[in-house]
Design a protein around this motif. Structure first.
Motif, mmCIF file in Angstrom:
data_model
loop_
_atom_site.group_PDB
_atom_site.id
_atom_site.type_symbol
_atom_site.label_atom_id
_atom_site.label_comp_id
_atom_site.label_asym_id
_atom_site.label_seq_id
_atom_site.Cartn_x
_atom_site.Cartn_y
_atom_site.Cartn_z
ATOM 1 N N UNK A 41 31.993 42.520 32.374
ATOM 2 C CA UNK A 41 31.783 41.081 32.224
ATOM 3 C C UNK A 41 32.797 40.331 33.084
ATOM 4 N N UNK A 42 32.454 39.123 33.528
ATOM 5 C CA UNK A 42 33.404 38.352 34.334
ATOM 6 C C UNK A 42 34.771 38.203 33.678
ATOM 7 N N UNK A 43 34.790 38.088 32.345
ATOM 8 C CA UNK A 43 36.075 37.961 31.652
ATOM 9 C C UNK A 43 36.931 39.212 31.822
ATOM 10 N N UNK A 44 36.285 40.372 31.808
ATOM 11 C CA UNK A 44 37.008 41.626 32.017
ATOM 12 C C UNK A 44 37.510 41.724 33.456
ATOM 13 N N UNK A 45 36.670 41.311 34.393
ATOM 14 C CA UNK A 45 37.055 41.373 35.796
ATOM 15 C C UNK A 45 38.219 40.433 36.083
ATOM 16 N N UNK A 46 38.216 39.247 35.485
ATOM 17 C CA UNK A 46 39.303 38.289 35.711
ATOM 18 C C UNK A 46 40.635 38.827 35.216
ATOM 19 N N UNK A 68 40.913 48.288 35.658
ATOM 20 C CA UNK A 68 41.858 48.429 36.761
ATOM 21 C C UNK A 68 41.436 47.470 37.865
ATOM 22 N N UNK A 69 42.348 47.120 38.776
ATOM 23 C CA UNK A 69 42.018 46.128 39.812
ATOM 24 C C UNK A 69 41.058 46.616 40.894
ATOM 25 N N UNK A 70 40.687 47.906 40.859
ATOM 26 C CA UNK A 70 39.763 48.430 41.862
ATOM 27 C C UNK A 70 38.353 48.609 41.309
ATOM 28 N N UNK A 71 38.172 48.381 40.038
ATOM 29 C CA UNK A 71 36.853 48.567 39.458
ATOM 30 C C UNK A 71 36.430 50.016 39.350
ATOM 31 N N UNK A 72 37.390 50.948 39.440
ATOM 32 C CA UNK A 72 37.040 52.367 39.318
ATOM 33 C C UNK A 72 36.365 52.635 37.979
ATOM 34 N N UNK A 73 35.297 53.382 38.016
ATOM 35 C CA UNK A 73 34.631 53.792 36.800
ATOM 36 C C UNK A 73 33.827 52.706 36.112
ATOM 37 N N UNK A 102 34.848 39.465 41.199
ATOM 38 C CA UNK A 102 35.121 40.694 41.947
ATOM 39 C C UNK A 102 36.529 41.184 41.632
ATOM 40 N N UNK A 103 36.710 42.475 41.743
ATOM 41 C CA UNK A 103 38.038 43.066 41.588
ATOM 42 C C UNK A 103 38.841 42.840 42.858
ATOM 43 N N UNK A 104 40.165 42.799 42.715
ATOM 44 C CA UNK A 104 41.011 42.351 43.824
ATOM 45 C C UNK A 104 41.573 43.483 44.681
ATOM 46 N N UNK A 105 41.385 44.743 44.275
ATOM 47 C CA UNK A 105 41.906 45.885 45.036
ATOM 48 C C UNK A 105 40.745 46.573 45.749
ATOM 49 N N UNK A 106 40.695 46.453 47.061
ATOM 50 C CA UNK A 106 39.663 47.139 47.837
ATOM 51 C C UNK A 106 40.197 48.505 48.266
ATOM 52 N N UNK A 107 39.836 48.988 49.439
ATOM 53 C CA UNK A 107 40.374 50.249 49.955
ATOM 54 C C UNK A 107 40.028 50.384 51.426
#
Length: 414
Positions: free
Chosen positions: A46-51, A56-61, A128-133
């Motif tokens: 959910x957007x609240x979780x992403x904020x 984790x900041x990369x959205x892993x899993x 969106x999560x803030x850690x890309x790669x």
């Protein structure tokens, strides 16, 4: 067998377009949590979780970890499909242009100078999560460059791609430097995990020069070629030091070959071309051996279910803390944030990983323009690729499978 293979690949394509793709964001997500179309993305955060950057900041899993990896693979697969199947050309190119809109969204949705995030939430179209790669940046650049160089890119397509890849190069020039530890950083300006671009492993060292070369290829600006040359020679020497005896992950081989494939086309230097050629041969040989000895038999021996659904990250069967989050001489948080990795269902991963591995190793073999895949490899690929039940599958491993299939089909009779 080739007719059966084409039927199965068409099933994989339908899964990709009709289920894994979301029209709201024009992105392909990593997984499905339900075979009910209305609930297939219920597991996404959910957007609240992403904020809060959870888990984790990369959205892993989370199911929105690798949309840019998926995009780069899909663009090339559909380009070859358009080349080989004239009757699908219109629909293939239309889908590519949708994917490119999703790539543009990931580069601009946050309103900052072009930074390529991994994915965007379809729940609100902006979170969106803030850690890309470096991997996400690599496939983003490769897919756009590949379409730009194709005979199908129109002037508007090329202008958009030139703008995006030039902006990525500008971002790297400004931020990937000694002051940042040569890190791509996060959207909050802090150092990011898996985002260092210089002094990394041999299979990753060429990513930064590849980004500059992609920008030069589409823009013609000498400044980007100068930046490429600044890093390229050392990066190639480091890449040549790769350990051919180690156990390589299929993603590492495919992505290394992808970065080299761009340079094989765009770098005019005979000296660097000789090195690129040597490395691409090494990578193809390693990938073919890995497939014949491990991943091909592993796929053919799979007797599990192909239709296992994923689950929301909060219901993961276990979570682990990234070791970089733990420090003995200071705060335990990695630049203010915790990196917990939720583990998805073992049953889901068992099926997903086999499809992804077969596809990625085919990419690593077929992308080398001077390496002819062995008959043994092609024969086992045929048998391995038809083994899954794609009509009930739930993962974006089909992006890798289609990528490998179409690259191979362009090289050999499939």
């Amino acid at each position: 067998m080739n007719n059966i293979l084409r039927v199965k690949m068409e099933e994989a394509r339908i899964l990709l377009e009709n289920k894994l793709f979301n029209a709201k964001t024009s992105l392909v997500y990593d997984s499905l949590s339900s075979h009910d179309p209305e609930h297939r993305f219920d597991h996404l955060p959910y957007p609240e979780e992403i904020s809060l950057q959870l888990p984790n900041p990369a959205g892993w899993g989370t199911g929105m970890e690798d949309s840019m990896l998926n995009a780069g693979s899909v663009v090339e697969a559909y380009l070859i499909r358009a080349e080989l199947e004239s009757e699908t050309r219109v629909s293939s190119l239309a889908f590519i242009r949708k994917i490119i809109q999703g790539m543009k969204l990931c580069a601009t949705v946050h309103g900052k100078p072009v930074f390529v995030v991994r994915s965007v939430s379809p729940r609100d179209g902006k979170s969106c999560y803030i850690n890309s790669s470096r991997d996400q940046f690599t496939l983003f650049a490769y897919g756009l460059w590949r379409f730009f160089r194709s005979p199908f890119a129109e002037e508007a397509d090329q202008k958009l791609i030139m703008k995006l890849l030039s902006a990525v190069a500008d971002y790297c020039e400004e931020h990937v430097c000694s002051a940042t530890g040569n890190n791509l950083l996060r959207l909050d300006g802090q150092p990011a995990m898996v985002s260092r671009m210089v002094g990394v492993n041999p299979h990753e060292e060429f990513r930064l020069p590849m980004l500059y070369l992609a920008a030069y290829a589409v823009s013609g600006k000498e400044r980007y070629f100068t930046l490429y040359k600044k890093y390229a020679d050392k990066a190639l020497d480091i890449t040549l030091s790769l350990d051919t005896a180690r156990s390589w992950w299929n993603l590492e081989l495919a992505q290394m070959q992808i970065s080299l494939a761009l340079a094989f086309i765009e770098d005019p230097s005979p000296v660097r071309q000789e090195k690129i050629h040597r490395i691409m041969n090494l990578v193809a040989d390693i990938a073919e051996q890995s497939f014949l000895e491990h991943e091909g038999p592993r796929m053919l021996g799979f007797e599990g279910d192909w239709d296992q659904e994923t689950i929301p990250w909060a219901k993961a069967w276990k979570m682990t803390l990234r070791s970089e989050s733990i420090h003995s001489d200071g705060p335990s948080l990695f630049y203010g944030l915790l990196y917990m990795k939720p583990w998805e269902s073992k049953l889901f991963i068992d099926a997903f990983d086999r499809i992804r591995a077969v596809g990625n190793l085919a990419v690593a073999v077929a992308l080398n323009p001077t390496h002819k895949p062995s008959e043994k490899f092609v024969s086992m690929f045929r048998r391995a690729a038809v083994h899954p039940t794609y009509t009930r599958h739930t993962s974006a491993g089909v992006c890798n499978m289609l990528h490998g299939y179409y690259l191979l089909r362009k090289r050999v009779r499939l």
